[in-house]
Scaffold this motif. Structure first.
Motif, PDB file in Angstrom:
ATOM      1  N   ARG A   1      -7.384   7.424  21.900  1.00 13.43           N
ATOM      2  CA  ARG A   1      -8.653   6.760  22.214  1.00 13.43           C
ATOM      3  C   ARG A   1      -9.434   7.565  23.245  1.00 13.43           C
ATOM      4  O   ARG A   1     -10.640   7.746  23.122  1.00 13.43           O
ATOM      5  CB  ARG A   1      -8.378   5.363  22.780  1.00 13.43           C
ATOM      6  CG  ARG A   1      -8.020   4.343  21.728  1.00 13.43           C
ATOM      7  CD  ARG A   1      -8.426   2.942  22.203  1.00 13.43           C
ATOM      8  NE  ARG A   1      -8.104   1.940  21.192  1.00 13.43           N
ATOM      9  CZ  ARG A   1      -7.082   1.091  21.275  1.00 13.43           C
ATOM     10  NH1 ARG A   1      -6.274   1.135  22.324  1.00 13.43           N
ATOM     11  NH2 ARG A   1      -6.866   0.214  20.326  1.00 13.43           N
TER      12      ARG A   1
ATOM     13  N   LEU B   1     -12.715  13.665  15.203  1.00 13.20           N
ATOM     14  CA  LEU B   1     -11.307  13.903  15.483  1.00 13.20           C
ATOM     15  C   LEU B   1     -10.471  13.756  14.217  1.00 13.20           C
ATOM     16  O   LEU B   1     -10.641  12.819  13.444  1.00 13.20           O
ATOM     17  CB  LEU B   1     -10.821  12.906  16.537  1.00 13.20           C
ATOM     18  CG  LEU B   1      -9.448  13.167  17.110  1.00 13.20           C
ATOM     19  CD1 LEU B   1      -9.443  14.478  17.880  1.00 13.20           C
ATOM     20  CD2 LEU B   1      -9.033  12.035  18.032  1.00 13.20           C
TER      21      LEU B   1
ATOM     22  N   VAL C   1      -2.122   0.806  11.690  1.00  6.63           N
ATOM     23  CA  VAL C   1      -1.164   1.893  11.789  1.00  6.63           C
ATOM     24  C   VAL C   1      -0.291   1.931  10.542  1.00  6.63           C
ATOM     25  O   VAL C   1      -0.050   2.981   9.953  1.00  6.63           O
ATOM     26  CB  VAL C   1      -0.298   1.751  13.054  1.00  6.63           C
ATOM     27  CG1 VAL C   1       0.824   2.762  13.038  1.00  6.63           C
ATOM     28  CG2 VAL C   1      -1.146   1.917  14.308  1.00  6.63           C
TER      29      VAL C   1
ATOM     30  N   VAL D   1      -1.666   6.160  20.934  1.00  5.20           N
ATOM     31  CA  VAL D   1      -2.908   5.464  20.624  1.00  5.20           C
ATOM     32  C   VAL D   1      -3.847   5.526  21.820  1.00  5.20           C
ATOM     33  O   VAL D   1      -5.031   5.815  21.684  1.00  5.20           O
ATOM     34  CB  VAL D   1      -2.623   4.004  20.237  1.00  5.20           C
ATOM     35  CG1 VAL D   1      -3.920   3.224  20.122  1.00  5.20           C
ATOM     36  CG2 VAL D   1      -1.850   3.949  18.929  1.00  5.20           C
TER      37      VAL D   1
ATOM     38  N   VAL E   1      -6.670  13.398  12.995  1.00 10.08           N
ATOM     39  CA  VAL E   1      -5.388  13.029  13.593  1.00 10.08           C
ATOM     40  C   VAL E   1      -4.227  13.372  12.665  1.00 10.08           C
ATOM     41  O   VAL E   1      -4.294  13.127  11.461  1.00 10.08           O
ATOM     42  CB  VAL E   1      -5.346  11.524  13.905  1.00 10.08           C
ATOM     43  CG1 VAL E   1      -4.020  11.161  14.520  1.00 10.08           C
ATOM     44  CG2 VAL E   1      -6.477  11.160  14.834  1.00 10.08           C
TER      45      VAL E   1
ATOM     46  N   ASP F   1      -9.930  -0.732  14.351  1.00  9.40           N
ATOM     47  CA  ASP F   1      -9.209  -0.501  15.592  1.00  9.40           C
ATOM     48  C   ASP F   1      -7.935   0.268  15.299  1.00  9.40           C
ATOM     49  O   ASP F   1      -7.008  -0.249  14.697  1.00  9.40           O
ATOM     50  CB  ASP F   1      -8.872  -1.840  16.243  1.00  9.40           C
ATOM     51  CG  ASP F   1      -7.939  -1.659  17.417  1.00  9.40           C
ATOM     52  OD1 ASP F   1      -7.889  -0.559  17.980  1.00  9.40           O
ATOM     53  OD2 ASP F   1      -7.246  -2.642  17.779  1.00  9.40           O
ATOM     54  N   ILE F   2      -7.914   1.467  15.763  1.00 10.51           N
ATOM     55  CA  ILE F   2      -6.799   2.346  15.436  1.00 10.51           C
ATOM     56  C   ILE F   2      -5.528   1.914  16.148  1.00 10.51           C
ATOM     57  O   ILE F   2      -4.431   2.377  15.827  1.00 10.51           O
ATOM     58  CB  ILE F   2      -7.184   3.789  15.804  1.00 10.51           C
ATOM     59  CG1 ILE F   2      -6.449   4.773  14.929  1.00 10.51           C
ATOM     60  CG2 ILE F   2      -6.958   4.053  17.258  1.00 10.51           C
ATOM     61  CD1 ILE F   2      -6.858   6.179  15.221  1.00 10.51           C
ATOM     62  N   GLY F   3      -5.661   1.009  17.137  1.00 11.23           N
ATOM     63  CA  GLY F   3      -4.486   0.584  17.882  1.00 11.23           C
ATOM     64  C   GLY F   3      -3.806  -0.639  17.288  1.00 11.23           C
ATOM     65  O   GLY F   3      -2.690  -0.974  17.646  1.00 11.23           O
ATOM     66  N   ASN F   4      -4.492  -1.295  16.377  1.00  8.96           N
ATOM     67  CA  ASN F   4      -3.902  -2.470  15.740  1.00  8.96           C
ATOM     68  C   ASN F   4      -2.783  -2.030  14.807  1.00  8.96           C
ATOM     69  O   ASN F   4      -3.002  -1.244  13.892  1.00  8.96           O
ATOM     70  CB  ASN F   4      -4.991  -3.202  14.953  1.00  8.96           C
ATOM     71  CG  ASN F   4      -4.510  -4.533  14.411  1.00  8.96           C
ATOM     72  OD1 ASN F   4      -3.332  -4.701  14.104  1.00  8.96           O
ATOM     73  ND2 ASN F   4      -5.414  -5.472  14.295  1.00  8.96           N
TER      74      ASN F   4
ATOM     75  N   VAL G   1      -9.103  10.320  10.502  1.00  4.84           N
ATOM     76  CA  VAL G   1      -9.118   8.907  10.872  1.00  4.84           C
ATOM     77  C   VAL G   1     -10.294   8.590  11.779  1.00  4.84           C
ATOM     78  O   VAL G   1     -10.598   9.343  12.708  1.00  4.84           O
ATOM     79  CB  VAL G   1      -7.822   8.519  11.591  1.00  4.84           C
ATOM     80  CG1 VAL G   1      -7.855   7.059  11.967  1.00  4.84           C
ATOM     81  CG2 VAL G   1      -6.647   8.813  10.703  1.00  4.84           C
ATOM     82  N   HIS G   2     -10.943   7.515  11.499  1.00  7.10           N
ATOM     83  CA  HIS G   2     -12.103   7.116  12.269  1.00  7.10           C
ATOM     84  C   HIS G   2     -12.007   5.668  12.702  1.00  7.10           C
ATOM     85  O   HIS G   2     -11.713   4.811  11.886  1.00  7.10           O
ATOM     86  CB  HIS G   2     -13.365   7.283  11.427  1.00  7.10           C
ATOM     87  CG  HIS G   2     -14.324   8.220  12.052  1.00  7.10           C
ATOM     88  ND1 HIS G   2     -15.314   7.835  12.887  1.00  7.10           N
ATOM     89  CD2 HIS G   2     -14.404   9.557  11.966  1.00  7.10           C
ATOM     90  CE1 HIS G   2     -15.983   8.893  13.294  1.00  7.10           C
ATOM     91  NE2 HIS G   2     -15.462   9.946  12.757  1.00  7.10           N
TER      92      HIS G   2
ATOM     93  N   MET H   1      -2.323   3.091   7.658  1.00  4.77           N
ATOM     94  CA  MET H   1      -2.590   4.513   7.822  1.00  4.77           C
ATOM     95  C   MET H   1      -1.381   5.349   7.427  1.00  4.77           C
ATOM     96  O   MET H   1      -1.515   6.378   6.772  1.00  4.77           O
ATOM     97  CB  MET H   1      -2.915   4.735   9.299  1.00  4.77           C
ATOM     98  CG  MET H   1      -3.566   6.042   9.640  1.00  4.77           C
ATOM     99  SD  MET H   1      -3.818   6.149  11.428  1.00  4.77           S
ATOM    100  CE  MET H   1      -4.288   4.467  11.839  1.00  4.77           C
ATOM    101  N   ARG H   2      -0.211   4.891   7.827  1.00  2.00           N
ATOM    102  CA  ARG H   2       1.002   5.631   7.472  1.00  2.00           C
ATOM    103  C   ARG H   2       1.148   5.728   5.961  1.00  2.00           C
ATOM    104  O   ARG H   2       1.476   6.768   5.415  1.00  2.00           O
ATOM    105  CB  ARG H   2       2.233   4.940   8.061  1.00  2.00           C
ATOM    106  CG  ARG H   2       2.427   5.186   9.523  1.00  2.00           C
ATOM    107  CD  ARG H   2       3.909   5.019   9.865  1.00  2.00           C
ATOM    108  NE  ARG H   2       4.145   5.279  11.287  1.00  2.00           N
ATOM    109  CZ  ARG H   2       4.405   4.343  12.180  1.00  2.00           C
ATOM    110  NH1 ARG H   2       4.479   3.082  11.804  1.00  2.00           N
ATOM    111  NH2 ARG H   2       4.608   4.654  13.442  1.00  2.00           N
TER     112      ARG H   2
END
Lengths: 364, 364
Positions: A90, A103, B86, A86, A105, B79-82, B105-106, B89-90
């Motif tokens: 970023r 991007l 995730v 992650v 992914v 927030d892709i890190g939350n 993914v954005h 998204m999976r």
DNA sequence: CCGATAGCTGTAAACGTTTCCGGGGAGTCT
DNA sequence: AGACTCCCCGGAAACGTTTACAGCTATCGG
């Protein structure tokens, strides 16, 4: 004569033909105005008006077909949920976005076939370039990377002679930093929870651990080494196995997810961290700071590696004739509570055990 | 007559013309064979051979221009890190990949302009559809969603009448589940650490908290409510502020990241979890199970919502005339150690009052 | 006053693919 | 044997854009 091309597609969406017809100019003029190159004031006005009226928005696919670039960059990593990726993502996204690209992914799950399939599909020109961080590398894999029709940058170790842009770190040395620190704070029975040995990082870290121990003249105890995969659950399970047969006073983990699993297993087993067992993770992700106690961790500069990889890629996209480059980001150890020297002295025998809230709050 | 089109582009990469010429057939035949539709055995053999010899791989952009689809699906989250995203998204990626498509993914950072800009760029047809999980929604935003030229599915609350495919959950009810559980286990001074109130989930959870408290006849104490954003650091800071002025015996957090921050703040402040303060997070991400003690958390079915959203999207891509649909995934509470009933008995009135600190605190 | 030049415009080709359509050959049925 | 069907094939159009090229007008310098 045959009929002219449709001015208004069945779709209903306006094309440059629609705009041109409405503005009473040729499609060439319309295109020029829309791209901001040339055109008389009068033409510009008419085209702009027409475009606004019909709500024209250019078709990126057609443009890409013409220009031979898509403005897309792909990133392939093993596990999109691992915080280390992650962070890397970023950093990459920031660079990529600042160049006006997007991007894409992809999670490979660490399976090689998955990754080569991706490479092959890449050949179909949907992306302008790709950043890949493989954890397993075979010869097939390597030739696929080399033969790729679009620029590729690899994050991670690669054969020394591979002519591929590559940004790496030295995780062997990273493990050594952790071991040195633990030895310096008086730990001797240092365990190691690693990921699979058939992966590049797993193998490197294993080698680093053995070398570091040897460097300190500490004999290797196989009972203190355990292997799982790079996930939380495996780290926890591996640590439980290790604790069942050995009594470490410190634990080095091959990444932060494993370290978090190890922390959990230690606390469940009633060990205090760091008093009974010091713990050091790797990757220095946000996760390490989230834990209580906060985890020491060896930073492998993942954000920095991502940033550099993205820059290398953009450069190569701009100029494919560049020679292959290799960059290296040094590891460095971040010491936090989980491996702090225990309060009175590194000796586990002495001292009051309770000053730290973590011990009592946690070992209920 | 003009010269024919180049058979071999300067690029050097083979096109369907290259293989057609090499096989001695027309491009139409070559194309048919390569797509596996039609062709005599002899033609098939020749084309296959030629294609293999020159290493032909079709240009996906040209194909997309013709077929009007790209095989790309976009996902926009804050927030892709939350970890909650995730997980979502999976689930989405699994569905999307099984249909032969790829996921783009954005990360929007929760900024609305960012998101509308994305929507606008979407109009350029680079993706076949989009899943968006906005945390803030304005009217402009909504019309942009409705007017989108490509199918859009929204994950999250939306105005009741918006004609957009939508899969939601009931986070109001989710918060109520948490409060009910805490009240049932004897907690009375229940705090709430929320995200921004100008976001859709923030507002819903705030309303849910107030309603649930009222439902139990517990007066609202403003000192027990604190707001940050949906991140770890903010959750920790907000909890510190709250602890400085109030003395909760339980804490509900608007998501798991906040809950982890709260846990950290509680332990640093010397509170025991769950004895002194019970803690309940929300989203039931992997993170909740990683903590020690493991966090109770209200599952909002993020994976399930992602899966359903992806299915809705695929259906709409296949048939744009479908009426707008709305699906709902119910929340449910997962109780773990962080809010376990304290040891002697859940009854605060009956049992011996003194053995455990929590019980005496409770009967205020 | 005329030729050169600069700027604008439109025609058409090109990017690489799929697909419609018409022609032709082979086989079958009457 | 002729008509009909079926299949295969090639030419060409189409997807929507950019851009090379050439023609035109107007302006300016000599």
């Amino acid at each position: 004569m045959g009929r002219k091309r449709l001015q208004e597609p069945a779709d209903g969406r306006p094309t440059v033909h629609t705009v041109a017809a409405r503005a009473g100019v040729s499609i060439a003029s319309a295109s020029r105005v829309l791209n901001g190159v040339g055109g008389s004031p009068e033409t510009i006005r008419k085209v702009r008006e027409a475009a606004a009226e019909v709500g024209y928005v250019p078709n990126a696919i057609a443009r890409s077909l013409q220009s031979q670039r898509t403005g897309l960059v792909a990133l392939a990593v093993e596990d999109i949920g691992n915080p280390v990726y992650v962070e890397m993502m970023r950093a990459i996204e920031a660079v990529v976005a600042s160049s006006g690209r997007q991007l894409l992914v992809h999670a490979t799950g660490g399976r090689i076939d998955n990754e080569t399939a991706l490479l092959r599909r890449l050949a179909n020109r949907y992306v302008d370039g790709m950043i890949v961080s493989p954890i397993r590398v075979t010869d097939d894999h390597l030739t696929a990377l080399v033969d790729s029709p679009v620029p590729v940058v690899v994050v991670g170790q690669l054969g020394a002679d591979a002519p591929i842009d590559n940004v790496r770190t030295d995780s062997r040395h990273g493990v050594a930093l952790a071991v040195d620190h633990l030895v310096a704070t008086g730990r001797r029975r240092i365990g190691f929870v690693n990921g699979p040995l058939d992966t590049v990082p797993g193998a490197a870290r294993d080698a680093g651990f053995r070398a570091a121990l040897a460097g300190h003249g500490i004999p290797l105890d196989a009972a203190l080494i355990e292997v799982g995969d790079f996930q939380y659950a495996a780290g926890r399970a591996a640590t439980e196995r290790l604790l069942a047969r050995a009594d470490p006073d410190a634990l080095v983990c091959a990444n932060d997810l494993i370290a978090v699993g190890a922390l959990h297993a230690l606390l469940v087993a009633g060990r205090r961290v760091p008093q009974d067992v010091a713990l050091v993770g790797m990757d220095d992700t946000e996760l390490a700071r989230m834990m209580f106690p906060q985890l020491s961790s060896v930073s492998l500069g993942s954000a920095e590696r991502g940033r550099r990889a993205a820059e290398l890629l953009l450069q190569r996209i701009a100029d494919a004739t560049l020679p292959p480059r290799r960059e290296q980001v040094p590891p460095n150890l971040v010491v936090r509570a989980s491996s702090a020297a225990t309060v009175p002295a590194p000796r586990p025998a002495a001292g009051p055990p309770t000053t730290h809230p973590s011990s009592e709050g946690v070992t209920a």
